[in-house]
Design a protein around this motif. Structure first.
Motif, PDB file in Angstrom:
ATOM      1  N   ARG A 176       0.846  -1.197   0.000  1.00  0.00           N
ATOM      2  CA  ARG A 176       0.000   0.000   0.000  1.00  0.00           C
ATOM      3  C   ARG A 176       0.882   1.248   0.000  1.00  0.00           C
ATOM      4  N   VAL A 177       0.341   2.329  -0.551  1.00  0.00           N
ATOM      5  CA  VAL A 177       1.079   3.578  -0.649  1.00  0.00           C
ATOM      6  C   VAL A 177       0.263   4.692   0.005  1.00  0.00           C
ATOM      7  N   LEU A 178       0.953   5.624   0.651  1.00  0.00           N
ATOM      8  CA  LEU A 178       0.287   6.736   1.309  1.00  0.00           C
ATOM      9  C   LEU A 178      -0.001   7.843   0.299  1.00  0.00           C
ATOM     10  N   MET A 179      -1.270   8.270   0.242  1.00  0.00           N
ATOM     11  CA  MET A 179      -1.686   9.346  -0.639  1.00  0.00           C
ATOM     12  C   MET A 179      -2.399  10.417   0.181  1.00  0.00           C
ATOM     13  N   ARG A 218      -6.381  17.031  -5.994  1.00  0.00           N
ATOM     14  CA  ARG A 218      -5.854  15.756  -6.474  1.00  0.00           C
ATOM     15  C   ARG A 218      -5.129  15.012  -5.350  1.00  0.00           C
ATOM     16  N   PHE A 219      -5.137  13.669  -5.432  1.00  0.00           N
ATOM     17  CA  PHE A 219      -4.365  12.853  -4.505  1.00  0.00           C
ATOM     18  C   PHE A 219      -2.919  12.789  -4.998  1.00  0.00           C
ATOM     19  N   VAL A 220      -1.997  13.041  -4.092  1.00  0.00           N
ATOM     20  CA  VAL A 220      -0.575  13.069  -4.419  1.00  0.00           C
ATOM     21  C   VAL A 220       0.198  12.411  -3.272  1.00  0.00           C
ATOM     22  N   PHE A 221       1.503  12.294  -3.445  1.00  0.00           N
ATOM     23  CA  PHE A 221       2.396  11.854  -2.374  1.00  0.00           C
ATOM     24  C   PHE A 221       2.851  13.082  -1.584  1.00  0.00           C
ATOM     25  N   VAL A 271      -4.616   8.710   3.130  1.00  0.00           N
ATOM     26  CA  VAL A 271      -5.121   7.335   3.045  1.00  0.00           C
ATOM     27  C   VAL A 271      -4.005   6.409   2.569  1.00  0.00           C
ATOM     28  N   TRP A 272      -4.029   5.172   3.100  1.00  0.00           N
ATOM     29  CA  TRP A 272      -3.120   4.128   2.634  1.00  0.00           C
ATOM     30  C   TRP A 272      -3.900   3.246   1.660  1.00  0.00           C
ATOM     31  N   LEU A 273      -3.423   3.144   0.424  1.00  0.00           N
ATOM     32  CA  LEU A 273      -4.146   2.413  -0.610  1.00  0.00           C
ATOM     33  C   LEU A 273      -3.226   1.417  -1.310  1.00  0.00           C
TER      34      LEU A 273
END
Length: 246
Positions: free
Chosen positions: A43-46, A59-62, A192-194
């Motif tokens: 999972r990646v944090l966004m 927008r969702f980004v890092f 969020v972690w996705l």
């Protein structure tokens, strides 16, 4: 995005960037992909950017942001892995170890400010820099040893902001401290972690989706993220947005 001409790219990114900027040199920036390998899938944090921002609104980004050259002077527990430092330095008139270190440190700093994650080692730490007081207060000395270079992308011309962004990554289990209240800024409205595949389906900029594709491929071929591996570099060349390995 590879192979799109200027007109096609402007159309594809119209919702991500305010267009019409004057000619300008891209500014160094860095962003950090926090990767959680504790489950069946990575999972990646966004985080969602504030809707009032001119650059990638809503927008969702890092986590990430503009590089501050002063970050290179902050003492660290460990520097970059030599193979990662070499790739981050790159070539050209502005290539230097100090620049590479500043870029990497800006990713660490911005990740704390925006997400409340402190990357380093538990150790007494002090600095006169106000931007790093959170690390001093929590007894975390910054460290760059576990950062991995994943991609580089230059914002195309004609945007009101332009950045030369390095996309770095680190495993969540290598983070020294996670603050439950998050970071001290409100740059990101939602964290969020996705799963990486799911992250690509959120409201992400086109370049972010492209980098997530690269990350997926890298994790399949190199699940440990070996230091010094070639990375994709996206930039406009002769009015075509091109991908090349560096």
């Amino acid at each position: 995005m590879d192979g799109l001409d200027r007109a096609a790219l402007d159309k594809a990114e119209a919702k991500d960037f305010a267009l019409g900027g004057k000619p300008m040199r891209p500014r160094d920036s860095a962003t950090l992909m926090l990767l959680d390998r504790s489950g069946d899938v990575v999972r990646v944090l966004m985080g969602r950017r504030h809707s009032k921002h001119a650059f990638m609104p809503g927008r969702f980004v890092f986590p990430g942001g503009r590089t501050d050259a002063a970050d290179a002077r902050i003492p660290v527990a460990q520097g970059l892995h030599p193979d990662e430092e070499k790739r981050l330095i790159g070539n050209g008139a502005r290539a230097s170890a100090a620049r590479a270190r500043a870029i990497a440190m800006s990713a660490v700093r911005e990740t704390y400010e925006e997400a409340g994650l402190l990357i380093g080692e538990k150790s007494p730490f002090s600095t006169s820099s106000k931007d790093w007081q959170g690390f001093a207060e929590h007894g975390i000395r910054p460290s760059l040893a576990n950062l991995r270079f994943i991609a580089r992308a230059v914002t195309p011309p004609g945007r009101i902001r332009r950045f030369d962004t390095r996309f770095l990554a680190i495993w969540r289990d290598q983070v020294a401290l996670e603050l439950p209240e998050g970071g001290p800024t409100n740059e990101l409205e939602e964290l969020v972690w996705l799963p990486v595949a799911d992250a690509k389906e959120t409201e992400v900029p086109l370049i972010t989706r492209t980098i997530l594709d690269d990350l997926e491929k890298r994790l399949r071929e190199d699940p440990e993220l070996t230091p010094g591996s070639p990375v994709p570099y996206y930039a406009m060349r002769r009015r075509i947005f091109e991908r090349q390995l560096i």
